[in-house]
Design a protein around this motif. Structure first.
Motif, PDB file in Angstrom:
ATOM      1  N   PRO A 152       0.397  -1.281  -0.236  1.00 23.10           N
ATOM      2  CA  PRO A 152       0.441  -0.291   0.358  1.00 23.10           C
ATOM      3  C   PRO A 152       0.947   1.223   0.211  1.00 23.10           C
ATOM      4  CG  PRO A 152      -0.568  -1.202   1.438  1.00 23.10           C
ATOM      5  CD  PRO A 152       0.085  -1.617   0.955  1.00 23.10           C
ATOM      6  N   SER A 153       1.882   1.220   0.820  1.00 21.31           N
ATOM      7  CA  SER A 153       2.448   2.568   0.578  1.00 21.31           C
ATOM      8  C   SER A 153       3.388   2.660  -0.711  1.00 21.31           C
ATOM      9  CB  SER A 153       3.863   2.224   1.467  1.00 21.31           C
ATOM     10  OG  SER A 153       5.197   1.110   0.828  1.00 21.31           O
ATOM     11  N   GLU A 154       3.694   1.954  -1.617  1.00 20.28           N
ATOM     12  CA  GLU A 154       4.004   2.078  -2.927  1.00 20.28           C
ATOM     13  C   GLU A 154       2.933   2.416  -4.026  1.00 20.28           C
ATOM     14  OE1 GLU A 154       7.585  -0.663  -3.518  1.00 20.28           O
ATOM     15  OE2 GLU A 154       5.799  -2.036  -2.761  1.00 20.28           O
ATOM     16  N   VAL A 155       1.869   2.462  -3.644  1.00 23.07           N
ATOM     17  CA  VAL A 155       0.463   2.790  -4.138  1.00 23.07           C
ATOM     18  C   VAL A 155       0.418   4.688  -4.015  1.00 23.07           C
ATOM     19  CG1 VAL A 155      -1.714   2.923  -4.655  1.00 23.07           C
ATOM     20  CG2 VAL A 155      -0.578   0.537  -3.978  1.00 23.07           C
ATOM     21  N   MET A 156       0.437   5.221  -4.811  1.00 21.16           N
ATOM     22  CA  MET A 156       0.967   6.698  -4.176  1.00 21.16           C
ATOM     23  C   MET A 156      -0.493   8.190  -4.936  1.00 21.16           C
ATOM     24  SD  MET A 156       4.709   6.810  -5.135  1.00 21.16           S
ATOM     25  CE  MET A 156       5.092   5.978  -6.726  1.00 21.16           C
ATOM     26  N   PRO A 157      -1.090   8.705  -3.859  1.00 26.57           N
ATOM     27  CA  PRO A 157      -2.135   8.968  -4.656  1.00 26.57           C
ATOM     28  C   PRO A 157      -1.670  10.903  -5.316  1.00 26.57           C
ATOM     29  CG  PRO A 157      -1.796   9.446  -2.098  1.00 26.57           C
ATOM     30  CD  PRO A 157      -0.520   8.447  -2.394  1.00 26.57           C
TER      31      PRO A 157
END
Length: 366
Positions: free
Chosen positions: A121-126
């Protein structure tokens, strides 16, 4: 009697009306028009419509509404989860850009762009990615037990490799950092924008199939057959021994090849299958220990032979049980379908019935 008949007819009509209202509120289809109270901020009259994910009820409406503008409306059941639509170059989730939307319990709606840079999840950037939204045209609404996500993209031609995702129930992104939780379901599809034909495209389908078949035949079929040969055909000495060694060696080699395919598949798909992988590695370790046990087998007259037998039999049974469970788990992870589950289950049932018959026969002879 006439009064009862009238009452029955009235009840039947009422139930029909009630059920039709429920169905109309909870479903959407391409045969119905997009009739929303809170309409999208652009005209959707002539949009093409296609059912893109039947298992989750995802409906996509789209059209090229200007020279470099494509408009989309994604409809899905509102399950207190986020819904996502990704545009990918190769059908893989990692490396794609996505539009994600959700409606909170207080009625507030949010839609954001994301770049899927990795598996965690930390690598999915908004607010990142290569999707360029048309200003002031995006909206998310929840109506009739469904959620509708409408947006427009500035592009000459969007990618036809589309990915749809469904988030975990009750775990919506927080406004603190808008980090997404790991999705609970996703699918990769191919869309022909001209014809409106959408079909599921399993990336690396041949590699998936090879990985599954090698595991099934190696660990799931040949290893149990080799074990049954060693237990029930000992009267045919030394044929049983060489048959046992040959079958187990072939099963081990196929299983080893399956695990190599699994590592390659994990790397190419960029998916999180740690539990399945850990079980597979542990099964391989058990197989290696069996090979070592064969090479270090003591003679029949040795005092430690009975301990070697206990070790060999126990590890073999554990390997067979874990392999069967991990094969079913792999079928589940790969969404391989009912046919794979049924086929392997029938094979195991045949093995079990055969073993019971041979076990009874062996004990009756004793």
């Amino acid at each position: 009697m006439k009064t009862c008949s009238n009452l029955f007819a009235f009840s039947f009509i009422f139930l029909q009306i009630f059920s039709s209202q429920i169905n109309s509120q909870g479903t959407d289809s391409c045969t119905s028009s997009l009739n929303l109270k809170n309409k999208p901020l652009f005209d959707t009259t002539s949009f093409l419509c296609v059912s893109v994910w039947d298992a989750q009820g995802y409906i996509l409406r789209y059209m090229q509404t200007d020279t470099k503008v494509w408009s989309f409306v994604l409809s899905a059941p509102n399950s207190n989860s986020f819904i996502g639509m990704g545009f990918s170059r190769d059908g893989k989730m990692v490396g794609s850009s996505a539009i994600v939307g959700w409606v909170s319990n207080d009625g507030s709606a949010t839609m954001k762009r994301y770049f899927l840079g990795g598996q965690s999840p930390s690598e999915v950037m908004p607010d990142q990615g290569n999707l360029e939204l048309v200003n002031m045209t995006s909206s998310v609404v929840a109506e009739n037990s469904r959620i509708y996500m409408a947006f427009q993209l500035n592009t000459e031609m969007p990618s036809n490799r589309l990915i749809y995702s469904l988030g975990p129930t009750g775990r919506l992104p927080s406004s603190v950092n808008y980090q997404l939780s790991e999705h609970r379901q996703h699918t990769s599809t191919f869309l022909d924008y001209n014809s409106g034909q959408s079909e599921s495209k399993s990336p690396y389908a041949n590699l998936r199939r090879t990985h599954g078949l090698l595991n099934m035949f190696g660990w799931g079929i040949l290893i149990p057959i080799g074990a049954m040969v060693a237990r029930y055909l000992r009267q045919y000495d030394p044929i049983w021994f060489y048959s046992h060694i040959t079958i187990q060696s072939l099963g081990f080699l196929l299983g080893f090849a399956a695990i190599i395919c699994g590592f390659v598949l994990e790397d190419r798909l960029g998916v999180d299958v740690d539990r399945h992988k850990t079980l597979g590695i542990f099964i391989l370790v058990l197989g290696c220990l069996q090979v070592i046990a064969f090479l270090a087998r003591p003679g029949k007259e040795s005092k430690v032979r009975k301990y070697w037998n206990w070790y060999h039999y126990t590890l073999g049974r554990v390997l067979i049980l874990l392999a069967a469970g991990n094969i079913f788990y792999g079928i589940h992870l790969g969404d391989a379908g009912t046919a794979w589950n049924v086929g392997f289950a029938v094979t195991l049932i045949v093995f079990f019935i055969t073993a019971v018959i041979l076990e009874i026969r062996m004990w009756m002879k004793k």
